[in-house]
Design a protein around this motif. Sequence first.
Motif, short mmCIF file in Angstrom:
data_model
loop_
_atom_site.label_atom_id
_atom_site.label_comp_id
_atom_site.label_asym_id
_atom_site.label_seq_id
_atom_site.Cartn_x
_atom_site.Cartn_y
_atom_site.Cartn_z
N LEU A 1 7.47 11.94 10.69
CA LEU A 1 7.52 13.15 11.51
C LEU A 1 7.97 14.35 10.68
N GLU A 2 9.01 14.17 9.89
CA GLU A 2 9.53 15.29 9.10
C GLU A 2 8.51 15.77 8.07
N ILE A 3 7.81 14.83 7.43
CA ILE A 3 6.81 15.22 6.43
C ILE A 3 5.67 16.00 7.10
N ARG A 4 5.25 15.52 8.24
CA ARG A 4 4.14 16.18 8.91
C ARG A 4 4.55 17.56 9.43
N CYS B 1 0.83 -1.21 0.00
CA CYS B 1 0.00 0.00 0.00
C CYS B 1 0.86 1.26 0.00
N MET B 2 1.93 1.25 0.78
CA MET B 2 2.80 2.42 0.85
C MET B 2 3.42 2.71 -0.51
N GLU B 3 3.90 1.68 -1.18
CA GLU B 3 4.51 1.88 -2.50
C GLU B 3 3.50 2.44 -3.50
N GLN B 4 2.28 1.93 -3.47
CA GLN B 4 1.27 2.42 -4.40
C GLN B 4 0.87 3.87 -4.10
N TYR B 5 0.78 4.21 -2.82
CA TYR B 5 0.47 5.59 -2.46
C TYR B 5 1.60 6.54 -2.85
N LEU B 6 2.84 6.10 -2.66
CA LEU B 6 3.96 6.95 -3.07
C LEU B 6 3.94 7.21 -4.57
N ASP B 7 3.57 6.18 -5.34
CA ASP B 7 3.53 6.32 -6.79
C ASP B 7 2.38 7.21 -7.25
N LEU C 1 0.08 9.19 -5.14
CA LEU C 1 -0.29 10.38 -4.38
C LEU C 1 0.91 11.22 -3.97
N GLY C 2 2.09 10.61 -3.93
CA GLY C 2 3.27 11.35 -3.51
C GLY C 2 3.52 11.24 -2.01
N PRO C 3 4.72 11.58 -1.56
CA PRO C 3 5.10 11.36 -0.16
C PRO C 3 4.40 12.28 0.83
N THR C 4 3.87 13.42 0.37
CA THR C 4 3.30 14.36 1.33
C THR C 4 1.79 14.22 1.48
N HIS C 5 1.18 13.30 0.77
CA HIS C 5 -0.26 13.11 0.93
C HIS C 5 -0.53 12.45 2.27
N ARG C 6 -1.65 12.81 2.88
CA ARG C 6 -1.94 12.31 4.23
C ARG C 6 -2.09 10.80 4.24
N TYR C 7 -2.64 10.20 3.16
CA TYR C 7 -2.75 8.75 3.13
C TYR C 7 -1.36 8.11 3.16
N THR C 8 -0.44 8.69 2.41
CA THR C 8 0.92 8.16 2.36
C THR C 8 1.59 8.28 3.72
#
Length: 960
Positions: free
Chosen positions: A594-597, A551-557, A559-566
């Motif tokens: 933490l850094e993204i948030r 799921c994480m890999e698909q969300y990164l692809d 939605l990107g790393p800064t999306h809340r789901y990711t």
Amino acid sequence: AGNTEASTARRVSSVGSGMNQQGLASEGSTTPGVSGTGSGSQQAGGSVASLEPAGGGAAADMGPHGAVPEPGTTLPVRGDGMTTYQKTSGSQADTAPRVSDTGTSTRQQGGVAVVGTTPNVNGGSVGTAAKGAGSDASTAPCVSGAGANPVQQGGSADPCTQAGKEAVVASTPAQLCDVKPSSQLPPTMESTTSPAQAPSPSPAPAPVAAAAQQPPSPPPVTRLGITLGFLHEFADMYVPEDYTTLQVAMEIIVPQTRAQACRYVDLLPARYVQPPAYFISHMWSWKFHDLVDAITSFFRTPQDATGSGGGAATSPKARRAEALRKSTSRKARQFDRDVVVWVDIFAVNQHPNTTQEDDLNNLVKVIQQVDKTLLCMDAKGAVLTRIWCLYEIWNTVKFKGPGGLVVLSQQLDGVQLQRVMHSVDLVQQAQATVAADRERILEEIEGDIGALKLGMTIKQALVDSARLEAVQYGADARNPKATAALWKLYYMLQAAGNYLEAEAPVRKLQEHYSRTLGPEHTETIRAVASLANCLTYQGKDAEAEPLYRSCMEQYLDTLGPTHRYTMTCISNLAVCIGTQGRFAEAEPLYIQALEIRRKVLGAEHPHTLDSLNNLAACLKAQGRIADARTLFEQVLTLRSKVLGAEHPQTLDSLNNLAVCLKANGQYAAAAPLLWQTLNLRAKVLGPDHPQSLQAASNVASNLQKLGQYDEAVALLRKVLGLNTKNLGPTHPATLASISTLADCLRAKGEYSEAEKLLRDALRLLRQVVGQDHPETLSCMANLAILLFGMQAYSEAEPMLREVLSLMCNQHGLDHPDSLAVQQQLANCLGSMGRHAEAKEMMKEALELFTEVLGPDHPSTLSALSDLAVHVEADGQHQEAEKFLRQARAGMATALGEDNPITLNTVVCLADCLAAQKKYSEANSLYHQAVEGLEGQLGAAHPKVQLAKERLRQLSADMES
């Protein structure tokens, strides 16, 4: 661990950071929580989350199907007898709505008044039952009245105005709400002039042919339902898109009924007013169009859901209009007339008088006479934090059972549902706009069922309602209502802690979406992430981990790393890895989240603080106590600032800091913080609330460490009794209380009772959560350690081996929990005289502790100390002395010279030196240990007594 990833609306109290709130043993507040479904934000109260809607995607709702009169038509409206009224704008355009006069209280469903105006709803001595969202003091309507309300009569005078006098507010409706003036709002439903066509303000006309006879008595409120068709027409023709239900009541209902001081339904033609089949329970702060949308969605057929086309209509009003164009058959029109609902703003008189008093006093009768109560949940689930709504749910379940309750929650995502289910435990926290109404309802609840039991009853009713709904719609996942019911059932079961049962519905969803939409579709990913959450709750982290990674890999692809789901999925994966003991691998993921948030949300956002808390717990688990303490202190400071000193999450942070000190052996320093947590939770949540009892258990555990066994046992017995009474004998919290009490009894030397308690708890845990669940394995390990202490080696050894095998299958041998059991097994073998086998097993444990946690972790140093004992038993005194000196130095650095754990190692080192006749240093070390332990634990503590006995024996040996 008391983290909340979802928005922290002041109406929703919740605790817990998400999905996998697994805590540390009996302390339960320091382990990072898993949150989200991979597509949502973190959970509250240890539950599964999803930021996707709970439904399977819905199309437009059914629209109105009744004939619409031509613009400008003068239509009859039911008033006094056959009196008719002509459409008019009224003459109230320059004054704010007023509900006043002496008489009974007006029942208001909450809402927040617009800043700059304070409409007064006032009168005599009793405050109204203000149902709905709370209001700040500076903006809320001031509500009171003089008579009874549906809960209890009596009260005090309202401070807003003098009794019996109507307050005049100089603001206009347009100023109040920044919408059209009241001249553009309907005096009656029968008018067909749209807002854009409304005439200019003009004086309200006198009734046509005013009747001289006494008007007839109004019909009972139990018969005053309105048709679905009327509700559609009223909303679509007269209510602006952004109006809340409160605004509809104050800006439309009250002005148009003021002259007659009547109910709104009294002005409607008879065809619109019929005995209701459904009671609508809702919150007045919700947008009125969303309320209408939720109600009509319940009656929508699967064909309506899939046939309304294309997704072009985005607003509730537009969706209903589109449905109207697509569904204009005679059958649809008849359906709109046949469905009758009871909605309070139309059925209850909004003006204090005898009719209003009767309406309010007969509210429960309405619930009794309808077929079902439809609970309309807002997106945040705040409806369950309003005392009036809980009152209505309570009476529904009381008189009709869970089958009489239907939850309408298409707009509710998983994380919010988790928070809602947690908030139901907080009946004492439920609010009303008028404090007196809240107090009266709570008094009635306490006199009948009690707040805590009511919360449990409502939670169970929500689960049972979801079960019945899933059965009703069947297993056909092609039916949107069936998929919505499966989602709802999954979330309800997860939130209620029924993790094993929750797996079946989410697997059905995952299989359906994979087959029909493909593995990369958002709905499929959401279902996979939800399944991972469910497995994590069951302790199947190894099975959940690859699902989280996918799921994480698909969300990164996508939605990107800064999306809340990711971000949530990254955090969930970190927790999953951490619970398998791979803390060093989990740490960079926590840091990444933490850094993204911090970047996206800001350093003080509650979600950011949740991530900071999770990182602190990860550091603590790695033995980096000083670093963890620093972060826990930061979280406590920021949560106090952002949320308030007594917010449940702030109290979790206070608890986390105390538990961190306790883990560091600083029992005296932890004690005041633990007591403070207990006292504040008792104040905020109530003394019998599960979290208050958890805090009491933590206090007792610390008392045990301080050697105050009698006080600890007495407190733990009280906790166990209350958990058994309030939660039942098989609830996980009750079984955890049994285990904690048994451990304290073991330390006190009362082995017989401790054994019975642990055996009973183990039997129940196997039945409730299964043999492989972490709680079951923990209880089993505690029983084996007790048997080891009782020298029942023949039973202790195979039980320890079984626990070790199960933990290795679940987490692997390198998990800290597995290694701790292996350490105890090695000690058991040593006590049985099998020193060579014990030594090899302890060496393996030490190597793995060093690899996983590092050489300076207290667990690693403890294993080193135990290895020294087995080496010394083999006659290798010098090697044992070397290990003990190394362990002592490491513990002094990590925990401090005066830490009881360090001093225990000092005693072992003194024993080793005495065996080598190094009496002088041994004597000095014994004195150091006695002085330090006595200062930390008290003179009566068994460890102090043991050290003194060793010192006396050394003195005797030196003299001889």
